[in-house]
Design an enzyme around this catalytic site. Sequence first.
Site, PDB file in Angstrom:
ATOM      1  N   SER A 122      71.509  12.982  97.831  1.00 34.64           N
ATOM      2  CA  SER A 122      71.372  11.962  98.877  1.00 34.64           C
ATOM      3  C   SER A 122      72.065  10.672  98.476  1.00 34.64           C
ATOM      4  CB  SER A 122      69.894  11.641  99.102  1.00 34.64           C
ATOM      5  OG  SER A 122      69.184  12.784  99.439  1.00 34.64           O
ATOM      6  N   HIS A 143      76.587  16.882 101.888  1.00 27.27           N
ATOM      7  CA  HIS A 143      75.267  16.300 102.121  1.00 27.27           C
ATOM      8  C   HIS A 143      74.747  16.747 103.491  1.00 27.27           C
ATOM      9  CE1 HIS A 143      72.775  12.398 102.812  1.00 27.27           C
ATOM     10  NE2 HIS A 143      72.021  13.384 102.390  1.00 27.27           N
ATOM     11  N   GLU A 155      77.689  15.307 105.600  1.00 28.10           N
ATOM     12  CA  GLU A 155      78.517  14.232 105.050  1.00 28.10           C
ATOM     13  C   GLU A 155      79.342  14.800 103.895  1.00 28.10           C
ATOM     14  OE1 GLU A 155      76.051  10.943 103.492  1.00 28.10           O
ATOM     15  OE2 GLU A 155      77.338   9.667 104.675  1.00 28.10           O
ATOM     16  N   ASN A 193      72.560   7.333 103.896  1.00 27.21           N
ATOM     17  CA  ASN A 193      71.402   6.772 103.191  1.00 27.21           C
ATOM     18  C   ASN A 193      71.561   5.304 102.841  1.00 27.21           C
ATOM     19  OD1 ASN A 193      69.515   8.853 103.259  1.00 27.21           O
ATOM     20  ND2 ASN A 193      70.765   9.991 101.815  1.00 27.21           N
TER      21      ASN A 193
HETATM   22  P1  NAD Z   1      62.683  19.917  97.029  1.00 31.17           P
HETATM   23  O1  NAD Z   1      61.813  19.288  96.022  1.00 31.17           O
HETATM   24  O2  NAD Z   1      62.103  20.440  98.291  1.00 31.17           O
HETATM   25  O3  NAD Z   1      63.486  21.144  96.358  1.00 31.17           O
HETATM   26  C1  NAD Z   1      64.130  21.058  95.107  1.00 31.17           C
HETATM   27  C2  NAD Z   1      64.074  22.420  94.482  1.00 31.17           C
HETATM   28  O4  NAD Z   1      64.942  22.443  93.360  1.00 31.17           O
HETATM   29  C3  NAD Z   1      62.675  22.801  93.972  1.00 31.17           C
HETATM   30  O5  NAD Z   1      62.291  24.032  94.548  1.00 31.17           O
HETATM   31  C4  NAD Z   1      62.867  22.899  92.456  1.00 31.17           C
HETATM   32  O6  NAD Z   1      62.070  23.895  91.859  1.00 31.17           O
HETATM   33  C5  NAD Z   1      64.340  23.255  92.389  1.00 31.17           C
HETATM   34  N1  NAD Z   1      64.957  23.031  91.088  1.00 31.17           N
HETATM   35  C6  NAD Z   1      64.815  21.991  90.235  1.00 31.17           C
HETATM   36  N2  NAD Z   1      65.593  22.171  89.158  1.00 31.17           N
HETATM   37  C7  NAD Z   1      66.238  23.359  89.322  1.00 31.17           C
HETATM   38  C8  NAD Z   1      67.172  24.099  88.554  1.00 31.17           C
HETATM   39  N3  NAD Z   1      67.592  23.642  87.368  1.00 31.17           N
HETATM   40  N4  NAD Z   1      67.622  25.269  89.056  1.00 31.17           N
HETATM   41  C9  NAD Z   1      67.193  25.736  90.239  1.00 31.17           C
HETATM   42  N5  NAD Z   1      66.305  25.074  91.013  1.00 31.17           N
HETATM   43  C10 NAD Z   1      65.835  23.906  90.550  1.00 31.17           C
HETATM   44  O7  NAD Z   1      63.832  18.853  97.323  1.00 31.17           O
HETATM   45  P2  NAD Z   1      64.796  18.767  98.593  1.00 31.17           P
HETATM   46  O8  NAD Z   1      64.180  17.870  99.613  1.00 31.17           O
HETATM   47  O9  NAD Z   1      65.244  20.140  98.992  1.00 31.17           O
HETATM   48  O10 NAD Z   1      66.022  17.962  97.962  1.00 31.17           O
HETATM   49  C11 NAD Z   1      67.026  18.600  97.213  1.00 31.17           C
HETATM   50  C12 NAD Z   1      68.239  17.719  97.185  1.00 31.17           C
HETATM   51  O11 NAD Z   1      68.685  17.471  98.530  1.00 31.17           O
HETATM   52  C13 NAD Z   1      68.004  16.337  96.565  1.00 31.17           C
HETATM   53  O12 NAD Z   1      69.155  15.936  95.874  1.00 31.17           O
HETATM   54  C14 NAD Z   1      67.756  15.454  97.780  1.00 31.17           C
HETATM   55  O13 NAD Z   1      68.052  14.097  97.535  1.00 31.17           O
HETATM   56  C15 NAD Z   1      68.749  16.077  98.766  1.00 31.17           C
HETATM   57  N6  NAD Z   1      68.455  15.848 100.190  1.00 31.17           N
HETATM   58  C16 NAD Z   1      67.175  15.895 100.664  1.00 31.17           C
HETATM   59  C17 NAD Z   1      66.949  15.687 102.023  1.00 31.17           C
HETATM   60  C18 NAD Z   1      65.551  15.735 102.604  1.00 31.17           C
HETATM   61  O14 NAD Z   1      65.377  15.284 103.747  1.00 31.17           O
HETATM   62  N7  NAD Z   1      64.575  16.286 101.913  1.00 31.17           N
HETATM   63  C19 NAD Z   1      68.024  15.440 102.899  1.00 31.17           C
HETATM   64  C20 NAD Z   1      69.319  15.429 102.378  1.00 31.17           C
HETATM   65  C21 NAD Z   1      69.532  15.629 101.017  1.00 31.17           C
END
Ligand code: NAD
Length: 285
Positions: A122, A143, A155, A193
């Site tokens: 993000s 993104h 993005e 963001n």
């Molecule tokens: P989340 O916590 O739902 O999921 C993250 C997952 O990654 C977890 O299941 C965790 O176990 C896994 N993980 C951690 N380390 C790992 C590894 N080494 N190998 C494999 N899996 C691993 O988080 P999310 O909301 O899906 O966010 C993930 C990314 O996307 C972040 O960088 C976040 O900033 C970005 N993002 C989130 C959103 C949102 O609205 N939630 C929107 C856009 C971007």
Amino acid sequence: MHLEKVDTVGVVGAGTMGNGIAQVAATAGYNVVMRDMTDELVAAGFEEIQSSFETLVARDTVTEQEAEAATARITGTTEMDDLADADLVVEAVTEDMDIKQSVFEDLDAVCGPDTVLASNTSTLSITTIASVTERPEQVLGLHFMNPVPVMKGVELVVGEKTSDETVTLGREFAHDIGKETWEADDKPGFVVNRVLMPWINEGVRAYDEGVADKADIDRGLTLGTNVPMGPLELADHIGLDVVLDASETLYEELGDRYKPAYLLKRKVAAGDLGKKSGQGFYDYD
Ligand code: NAD
């Protein structure tokens, strides 16, 4: 039909974003390998995909057969080695630079030399993530927005070393899975963001300072500015931890962003007041 250069898409992280990315890539016909840390986390990712497909089938957005075929194209794993044959990998793990760099180091070692590596970060720097690999020109930000199967936008974040070819592949892939794109330079928060996080934080402060109750803050913003969700509802939807991680990165990198922007003052002084004057940031004549 899918891109000639991409047959298999790897997704690292089966959480909110990762399972959504796996779902849309598989729906578009790609083979997907979705990796998380434990079997339980992978299974939870599949459950989310199934529940999302149930909603989409109920809405006639996809047929039951399409949902079944797409699900069958996704393989779950806890092993990084299973991503070896991926042509494109999208990383969607926790928003933490150390974790992301360690994933990229592993991916760089495991994947073939032509594989393009993308991060769904993000706010974190694509250039810094890419710096731990031997292929920074093949690293970009893809993104996606939440929920991935519904939101149209992706993005494209261009790192210091990202090649034009890599950006083109990212754009074509996003378009191929039914998304629309815009490009952002690798600056904190990119476009979305950088603008969204101060807005959400101000909604949170307005609530904390008793300006209005939370439902009225959200109603004020939805009815007053025609956005589909107010800041508090949207923050809940994104995940408060994700919002906090993103906000901390922006605060660290950009400091106090709440002063009126210089350009805003300059445009007002010039009489460029927006739609009512025929010229604001856009031209209405
Ligand atoms: P989340 O916590 O739902 O999921 C993250 C997952 O990654 C977890 O299941 C965790 O176990 C896994 N993980 C951690 N380390 C790992 C590894 N080494 N190998 C494999 N899996 C691993 O988080 P999310 O909301 O899906 O966010 C993930 C990314 O996307 C972040 O960088 C976040 O900033 C970005 N993002 C989130 C959103 C949102 O609205 N939630 C929107 C856009 C971007």
